[in-house]
Motif scaffolding. Structure first.
Motif, PDB file in Angstrom:
ATOM      1  N   THR A   1      -2.959  -1.659  -3.071  1.00 59.93           N
ATOM      2  CA  THR A   1      -4.054  -0.768  -2.683  1.00 59.93           C
ATOM      3  C   THR A   1      -3.481   0.533  -2.123  1.00 59.93           C
ATOM      4  O   THR A   1      -2.324   0.581  -1.704  1.00 59.93           O
ATOM      5  N   HIS A   2      -4.311   1.585  -2.146  1.00 57.21           N
ATOM      6  CA  HIS A   2      -3.941   2.824  -1.459  1.00 57.21           C
ATOM      7  C   HIS A   2      -4.785   3.013  -0.203  1.00 57.21           C
ATOM      8  O   HIS A   2      -4.678   4.020   0.477  1.00 57.21           O
ATOM      9  N   ASP A   3      -5.619   2.019   0.113  1.00 62.05           N
ATOM     10  CA  ASP A   3      -6.575   2.098   1.213  1.00 62.05           C
ATOM     11  C   ASP A   3      -6.085   1.218   2.363  1.00 62.05           C
ATOM     12  O   ASP A   3      -6.054  -0.009   2.249  1.00 62.05           O
ATOM     13  N   LEU A   4      -5.716   1.842   3.487  1.00 59.85           N
ATOM     14  CA  LEU A   4      -5.175   1.074   4.602  1.00 59.85           C
ATOM     15  C   LEU A   4      -6.227   0.161   5.223  1.00 59.85           C
ATOM     16  O   LEU A   4      -5.919  -0.949   5.659  1.00 59.85           O
ATOM     17  N   ASN A   5      -7.478   0.599   5.284  1.00 60.80           N
ATOM     18  CA  ASN A   5      -8.527  -0.279   5.821  1.00 60.80           C
ATOM     19  C   ASN A   5      -8.625  -1.568   5.003  1.00 60.80           C
ATOM     20  O   ASN A   5      -8.777  -2.662   5.549  1.00 60.80           O
ATOM     21  N   GLU A   6      -8.525  -1.431   3.672  1.00 59.92           N
ATOM     22  CA  GLU A   6      -8.554  -2.611   2.805  1.00 59.92           C
ATOM     23  C   GLU A   6      -7.331  -3.482   3.060  1.00 59.92           C
ATOM     24  O   GLU A   6      -7.429  -4.710   3.130  1.00 59.92           O
ATOM     25  N   ALA A   7      -6.180  -2.840   3.209  1.00 53.87           N
ATOM     26  CA  ALA A   7      -4.953  -3.583   3.498  1.00 53.87           C
ATOM     27  C   ALA A   7      -5.083  -4.366   4.801  1.00 53.87           C
ATOM     28  O   ALA A   7      -4.666  -5.521   4.892  1.00 53.87           O
TER      29      ALA A   7
ATOM     30  N   MET B   1       0.835  -1.202   0.000  1.00 52.14           N
ATOM     31  CA  MET B   1       0.000   0.000   0.000  1.00 52.14           C
ATOM     32  C   MET B   1       0.871   1.253   0.000  1.00 52.14           C
ATOM     33  O   MET B   1       2.012   1.246   0.454  1.00 52.14           O
ATOM     34  N   GLY B   2       0.285   2.311  -0.536  1.00 49.54           N
ATOM     35  CA  GLY B   2       0.976   3.591  -0.591  1.00 49.54           C
ATOM     36  C   GLY B   2       0.154   4.572  -1.402  1.00 49.54           C
ATOM     37  O   GLY B   2      -0.803   4.194  -2.089  1.00 49.54           O
TER      38      GLY B   2
ATOM     39  N   ILE C   1       1.756  -6.643   5.417  1.00 49.34           N
ATOM     40  CA  ILE C   1       1.542  -5.399   4.683  1.00 49.34           C
ATOM     41  C   ILE C   1       2.881  -4.690   4.506  1.00 49.34           C
ATOM     42  O   ILE C   1       3.674  -4.602   5.455  1.00 49.34           O
ATOM     43  N   ALA C   2       3.118  -4.200   3.292  1.00 48.94           N
ATOM     44  CA  ALA C   2       4.293  -3.365   3.020  1.00 48.94           C
ATOM     45  C   ALA C   2       3.798  -1.960   2.703  1.00 48.94           C
ATOM     46  O   ALA C   2       2.911  -1.784   1.868  1.00 48.94           O
ATOM     47  N   VAL C   3       4.352  -0.975   3.383  1.00 48.84           N
ATOM     48  CA  VAL C   3       3.997   0.425   3.142  1.00 48.84           C
ATOM     49  C   VAL C   3       5.102   1.062   2.306  1.00 48.84           C
ATOM     50  O   VAL C   3       6.276   1.031   2.688  1.00 48.84           O
ATOM     51  N   MET C   4       4.719   1.637   1.151  1.00 50.09           N
ATOM     52  CA  MET C   4       5.683   2.258   0.253  1.00 50.09           C
ATOM     53  C   MET C   4       5.592   3.775   0.306  1.00 50.09           C
ATOM     54  O   MET C   4       4.510   4.343   0.451  1.00 50.09           O
ATOM     55  N   ARG C   5       6.743   4.410   0.160  1.00 45.83           N
ATOM     56  CA  ARG C   5       6.815   5.868   0.058  1.00 45.83           C
ATOM     57  C   ARG C   5       7.981   6.243  -0.855  1.00 45.83           C
ATOM     58  O   ARG C   5       9.104   5.769  -0.639  1.00 45.83           O
ATOM     59  N   ASP C   6       7.692   7.027  -1.882  1.00 48.14           N
ATOM     60  CA  ASP C   6       8.733   7.521  -2.786  1.00 48.14           C
ATOM     61  C   ASP C   6       9.609   6.396  -3.322  1.00 48.14           C
ATOM     62  O   ASP C   6      10.831   6.503  -3.392  1.00 48.14           O
ATOM     63  N   GLY C   7       8.972   5.293  -3.697  1.00 48.79           N
ATOM     64  CA  GLY C   7       9.697   4.201  -4.327  1.00 48.79           C
ATOM     65  C   GLY C   7      10.314   3.187  -3.392  1.00 48.79           C
ATOM     66  O   GLY C   7      10.814   2.150  -3.840  1.00 48.79           O
ATOM     67  N   ARG C   8      10.291   3.454  -2.095  1.00 50.49           N
ATOM     68  CA  ARG C   8      10.911   2.553  -1.131  1.00 50.49           C
ATOM     69  C   ARG C   8       9.858   1.940  -0.201  1.00 50.49           C
ATOM     70  O   ARG C   8       8.814   2.549   0.054  1.00 50.49           O
ATOM     71  N   ILE C   9      10.148   0.766   0.310  1.00 47.23           N
ATOM     72  CA  ILE C   9       9.323   0.176   1.364  1.00 47.23           C
ATOM     73  C   ILE C   9       9.830   0.693   2.703  1.00 47.23           C
ATOM     74  O   ILE C   9      11.008   0.518   3.034  1.00 47.23           O
ATOM     75  N   VAL C  10       8.948   1.341   3.461  1.00 49.64           N
ATOM     76  CA  VAL C  10       9.360   1.916   4.741  1.00 49.64           C
ATOM     77  C   VAL C  10       8.997   1.023   5.920  1.00 49.64           C
ATOM     78  O   VAL C  10       9.553   1.185   7.012  1.00 49.64           O
ATOM     79  N   GLN C  11       8.065   0.080   5.717  1.00 44.12           N
ATOM     80  CA  GLN C  11       7.760  -0.871   6.781  1.00 44.12           C
ATOM     81  C   GLN C  11       7.056  -2.078   6.205  1.00 44.12           C
ATOM     82  O   GLN C  11       6.231  -1.972   5.296  1.00 44.12           O
ATOM     83  N   ILE C  12       7.404  -3.245   6.728  1.00 45.22           N
ATOM     84  CA  ILE C  12       6.691  -4.487   6.435  1.00 45.22           C
ATOM     85  C   ILE C  12       6.291  -5.115   7.759  1.00 45.22           C
ATOM     86  O   ILE C  12       7.106  -5.224   8.674  1.00 45.22           O
ATOM     87  N   GLY C  13       5.031  -5.525   7.870  1.00 46.97           N
ATOM     88  CA  GLY C  13       4.585  -6.158   9.112  1.00 46.97           C
ATOM     89  C   GLY C  13       3.140  -6.594   9.013  1.00 46.97           C
ATOM     90  O   GLY C  13       2.487  -6.426   7.987  1.00 46.97           O
TER      91      GLY C  13
ATOM     92  N   ASP D   1      -3.927  -5.568  -8.940  1.00 50.14           N
ATOM     93  CA  ASP D   1      -3.527  -4.164  -8.988  1.00 50.14           C
ATOM     94  C   ASP D   1      -4.720  -3.251  -8.702  1.00 50.14           C
ATOM     95  O   ASP D   1      -5.481  -2.919  -9.602  1.00 50.14           O
ATOM     96  N   GLU D   2      -4.896  -2.868  -7.438  1.00 52.87           N
ATOM     97  CA  GLU D   2      -6.023  -2.027  -7.014  1.00 52.87           C
ATOM     98  C   GLU D   2      -7.327  -2.555  -7.612  1.00 52.87           C
ATOM     99  O   GLU D   2      -8.150  -1.800  -8.131  1.00 52.87           O
ATOM    100  N   SER D   3      -7.495  -3.854  -7.515  1.00 49.84           N
ATOM    101  CA  SER D   3      -8.572  -4.528  -8.230  1.00 49.84           C
ATOM    102  C   SER D   3      -9.965  -4.098  -7.805  1.00 49.84           C
ATOM    103  O   SER D   3     -10.926  -4.251  -8.569  1.00 49.84           O
ATOM    104  N   PHE D   4     -10.116  -3.558  -6.593  1.00 46.82           N
ATOM    105  CA  PHE D   4     -11.446  -3.189  -6.109  1.00 46.82           C
ATOM    106  C   PHE D   4     -11.644  -1.684  -6.000  1.00 46.82           C
ATOM    107  O   PHE D   4     -12.711  -1.217  -5.595  1.00 46.82           O
TER     108      PHE D   4
END
Length: 359
Positions: free
Chosen positions: A221-227, A59-60, A234-246, A188-191
């Protein structure tokens, strides 16, 4: 059994001299510096592993690089650097022909905008991937019918795509992916193009299908509730990088930085957190009465709130052997539901009707 997916130090740089730009990035150049040269660094040094049967959500925000990352996982985009390994193969080392074969048989993709053929029936759309594989007609008819049943579309086989609602069209896209019996599903953001109620229904459908089929899924997805609803991790992306996985609990309770924490402000935490997430394991100060109502580490947050409302002391959390492993003071529950202004929210009280709760 589905196979493990590994992404190792993936980079994707668009521009006239991508390799040169990538080296500058490795040496500490800023993403914005490269943009002035007409170069876009879309994905930067991304690594992760998805275990067999796991749903891995990336997500991001828009522009974070998540869709570019997804397209590198099945070779639709060639990485500037790095490796993708699946089912014992390094996909980045395959010929174009071998890569097409992998996409046809081992990896299926479900797109955001359905991508159905308007001149083909629902059944023909569901069978299309099998037709590409050269599967005999009788077998592909049987497999497409079974996939449509799994997707909740039994009885709609002869319909045309324009006769279906958006949610039903997306089910056809999902059935087409399932019919190939691929080990890996890329979504890919299927919903995201669906109305909220239909979107939730599709999430429920995917959760139920996953219980039966145990596919390896990468969901964008860009929706954290969906994630939070869908992801085992879950991997959170920002500016091309993964900033957290958990896990969902990791993201909510232990955000890696302020950027990740900002995503969690409006999340319905009661759907994610459990007693284990919020209990105090330091038992030296708090006393809990274990003779009345207790919780287990897996007790959902809303149920924990209800127990807390019925007892006058911290809730005792007992493991399977009835051993005390933690306590949950009422003020701790209130703290986990505080809104972005710091106003505490009473258990069971909607956020827009927040009231100050006594501890």
């Amino acid at each position: 059994m589905s196979s493990r997916l590994e992404a190792e130090h993936l980079y994707k740089v668009f521009g006239r001299r991508p390799e040169e730009a990538m080296e500058r990035l490795r040496q500490g150049a800023d993403r914005e510096e490269l943009r002035g040269d007409g170069t876009t660094a879309a994905v930067l040094d991304v690594s992760f592993t998805v275990e067999p049967g796991q749903t891995f959500v990336v997500m991001g925000l828009s522009g974070s690089g998540k869709s570019t990352l997804l397209r590198m996982l099945n070779g639709l985009l060639e990485p500037t650097a790095g490796h993708v390994r699946f089912d014992g193969q390094d996909l980045t080392q395959l010929s174009a022909r071998d890569l097409r074969e992998v996409r046809a048989r081992k990896i299926s993709m479900v797109f955001q905008h359905f991508a159905l053929f308007p001149h083909r029936s629902v059944h023909e759309n569901a069978a299309y991937g099998l037709e590409v594989q050269g599967v005999p007609r009788d077998e592909r008819d049987e497999r497409a019918t079974r996939a449509l049943e799994l997707a909740g579309l039994a009885g709609w086989e002869k319909s045309w795509p324009d006769e279906l609602s958006g949610g039903m069209q997306q089910r056809v896209g999902l059935a087409r992916a399932l019919a190939t019996d691929a080990d890996l599903l890329l979504m890919d953001e299927s919903f995201s193009a669906l109305d909220p109620l239909i979107r939730r229904d599709m999430q429920d459908q995917l959760i139920e299908l996953q219980k039966k089929l145990k596919k390896t899924i990468v969901f964008i997805t860009h929706d954290l509730n969906e994630a939070m609803r869908l992801g085992d991790r879950i991997a959170v992306m920002r500016d091309g990088r993964i900033v957290q996985i958990g896990t969902a609990e990791d993201i909510l309770v232990r955000p890696a930085d302020d950027y990740v924490a900002s995503f969690t402000q409006d999340v319905d935490r009661s759907r994610v957190l459990t007693a284990e997430s919020v209990m105090d394991t330091d038992l030296s100060g708090d006393e809990a009465d274990c003779a009345c109502e207790t919780a287990t580490p897996a007790t959902p947050f809303n149920e924990l709130c209800a127990i807390s409302a019925r007892v006058s002391h911290p809730v005792a959390v007992l493991d399977k052997r009835k051993k005390l492993v933690g306590v949950v003071p009422r003020q701790r529950l209130v703290g986990y539901l505080g809104d972005e202004q710091g106003t505490p929210v009473r258990c069971g009280t909607p956020r827009d009707k927040a009231v100050t709760a006594g501890a």
